[in-house]
Design an enzyme around this catalytic site. Structure first.
Site, PDB file in Angstrom:
ATOM      1  N   ASP A   1      -3.121   1.017  -2.890  1.00  0.00           N
ATOM      2  CA  ASP A   1      -3.516   1.327  -4.258  1.00  0.00           C
ATOM      3  C   ASP A   1      -3.534   2.815  -4.563  1.00  0.00           C
ATOM      4  O   ASP A   1      -3.305   3.229  -5.699  1.00  0.00           O
ATOM      5  CB  ASP A   1      -4.902   0.740  -4.554  1.00  0.00           C
ATOM      6  CG  ASP A   1      -4.870  -0.764  -4.735  1.00  0.00           C
ATOM      7  OD1 ASP A   1      -3.771  -1.334  -4.799  1.00  0.00           O
ATOM      8  OD2 ASP A   1      -5.964  -1.364  -4.819  1.00  0.00           O
ATOM      9  N   GLY A   2      -3.833   3.658  -3.570  1.00  0.00           N
ATOM     10  CA  GLY A   2      -3.911   5.082  -3.818  1.00  0.00           C
ATOM     11  C   GLY A   2      -2.585   5.740  -4.129  1.00  0.00           C
ATOM     12  O   GLY A   2      -2.555   6.878  -4.596  1.00  0.00           O
ATOM     13  N   SER A   3      -1.493   5.041  -3.911  1.00  0.00           N
ATOM     14  CA  SER A   3      -0.162   5.601  -4.109  1.00  0.00           C
ATOM     15  C   SER A   3       0.295   5.460  -5.559  1.00  0.00           C
ATOM     16  O   SER A   3       0.432   4.336  -6.056  1.00  0.00           O
ATOM     17  CB  SER A   3       0.842   4.887  -3.191  1.00  0.00           C
ATOM     18  OG  SER A   3       2.164   5.120  -3.610  1.00  0.00           O
ATOM     19  N   PRO A   4       0.573   6.566  -6.275  1.00  0.00           N
ATOM     20  CA  PRO A   4       1.097   6.451  -7.633  1.00  0.00           C
ATOM     21  C   PRO A   4       2.402   5.660  -7.716  1.00  0.00           C
ATOM     22  O   PRO A   4       2.563   4.848  -8.635  1.00  0.00           O
ATOM     23  CB  PRO A   4       1.281   7.911  -8.067  1.00  0.00           C
ATOM     24  CG  PRO A   4       0.302   8.668  -7.256  1.00  0.00           C
ATOM     25  CD  PRO A   4       0.278   7.983  -5.921  1.00  0.00           C
TER      26      PRO A   4
ATOM     27  N   ARG B   1       1.558   2.039  -7.754  1.00  0.00           N
ATOM     28  CA  ARG B   1       0.961   1.601  -9.022  1.00  0.00           C
ATOM     29  C   ARG B   1       1.989   1.541 -10.139  1.00  0.00           C
ATOM     30  O   ARG B   1       1.886   0.706 -11.035  1.00  0.00           O
ATOM     31  CB  ARG B   1      -0.211   2.513  -9.387  1.00  0.00           C
ATOM     32  CG  ARG B   1      -1.452   2.227  -8.552  1.00  0.00           C
ATOM     33  CD  ARG B   1      -2.659   3.056  -8.973  1.00  0.00           C
ATOM     34  NE  ARG B   1      -2.698   4.328  -8.267  1.00  0.00           N
ATOM     35  CZ  ARG B   1      -2.495   5.511  -8.801  1.00  0.00           C
ATOM     36  NH1 ARG B   1      -2.216   5.600 -10.110  1.00  0.00           N
ATOM     37  NH2 ARG B   1      -2.566   6.608  -8.076  1.00  0.00           N
TER      38      ARG B   1
END
Length: 220
Positions: free
Chosen positions: A10-13, A16
């Site tokens: 989830d932390g990866s743009p 997302r």
């Protein structure tokens, strides 16, 4: 339709941005989290999928694709009922591509420079020059929105998804002030009203934002 599986975190743009595209297209998919901090991207089974050991990775019923830009254009080309998210018209597509190249070549790297300093080097002191580079990217994005509601014209495209996924993390280093970047600030608010925004992007930002806030970074 075959089974779609997305590997990511989830932390990866970039991850997302793909989830935003999947939701915009109304596609069902299985989401498999790859814990980068634990080195799961370096395990043999993942390297068979992506020897570059990056996320996202899309598995479309056995067809493997990595790089979010390639994935999103593929998803639109295969599954969309129309071409509005990634137009077939050469001039409209070229404009989308230009925005995508600017995101990958300028906007994302500018924020990564700050992120790397704060999180990877564990250094709360961010040089002013790195913040200035981010501000320059904001200024240019604001210019892209001069005559339209979206980054590549009057319609929502995958360029909006890529930039949105990046900027919603970077704003905790440099706020998008409406007085300085009125069109960009308005665009962010329009994007946040998308019915799938919160599930696809907003809620998935929380962990990375908590890590950033805990560092109490300052500009030097």
């Amino acid at each position: 339709m075959g089974k779609l599986t997305l590997y990511g975190i989830d932390g990866s743009p970039p991850v997302r941005s793909v989830i935003l595209t999947l939701r915009a297209l109304g596609l069902d998919f299985e989401y498999k989290v790859v814990n980068l901090q634990a080195g799961e991207q370096l395990k043999p089974e993942f390297l068979k999928l992506n020897p570059l050991h990056t996320v996202p990775v899309l598995d479309d019923d056995g067809f493997i694709l990595y790089d979010s830009h390639a994935i999103n254009s593929y998803l639109v080309g295969k599954f969309s009922k129309d071409d509005s998210l990634y137009p077939r018209d050469l001039q409209k597509r070229a404009l989308v591509d230009q925005r995508l190249f600017y995101e990958s070549g300028t906007v994302a790297p500018a924020g990564v420079e700050v992120m790397y300093t704060v999180l990877r080097q564990d250094n709360p002191e961010v040089p002013q020059a790195k913040i200035d580079a981010l501000a320059e990217a904001y200024k240019n994005l604001n210019l892209f929105l001069k005559d339209s509601d979206f980054l590549a014209g009057d319609n929502l495209t995958i360029a909006d998804f890529h930039v949105l996924a990046v900027l919603t993390g970077w704003v905790y280093f440099l706020e998008i002030e409406p007085s300085k970047y009125p069109r960009l600030a308005g665009w962010i608010q329009r994007m946040k009203r998308l019915p799938y925004y919160e599930e696809a992007n907003g809620a998935r930002l929380e962990l990375i934002l908590q890590l950033i806030k805990a560092k109490n970074f300052k500009i030097v």
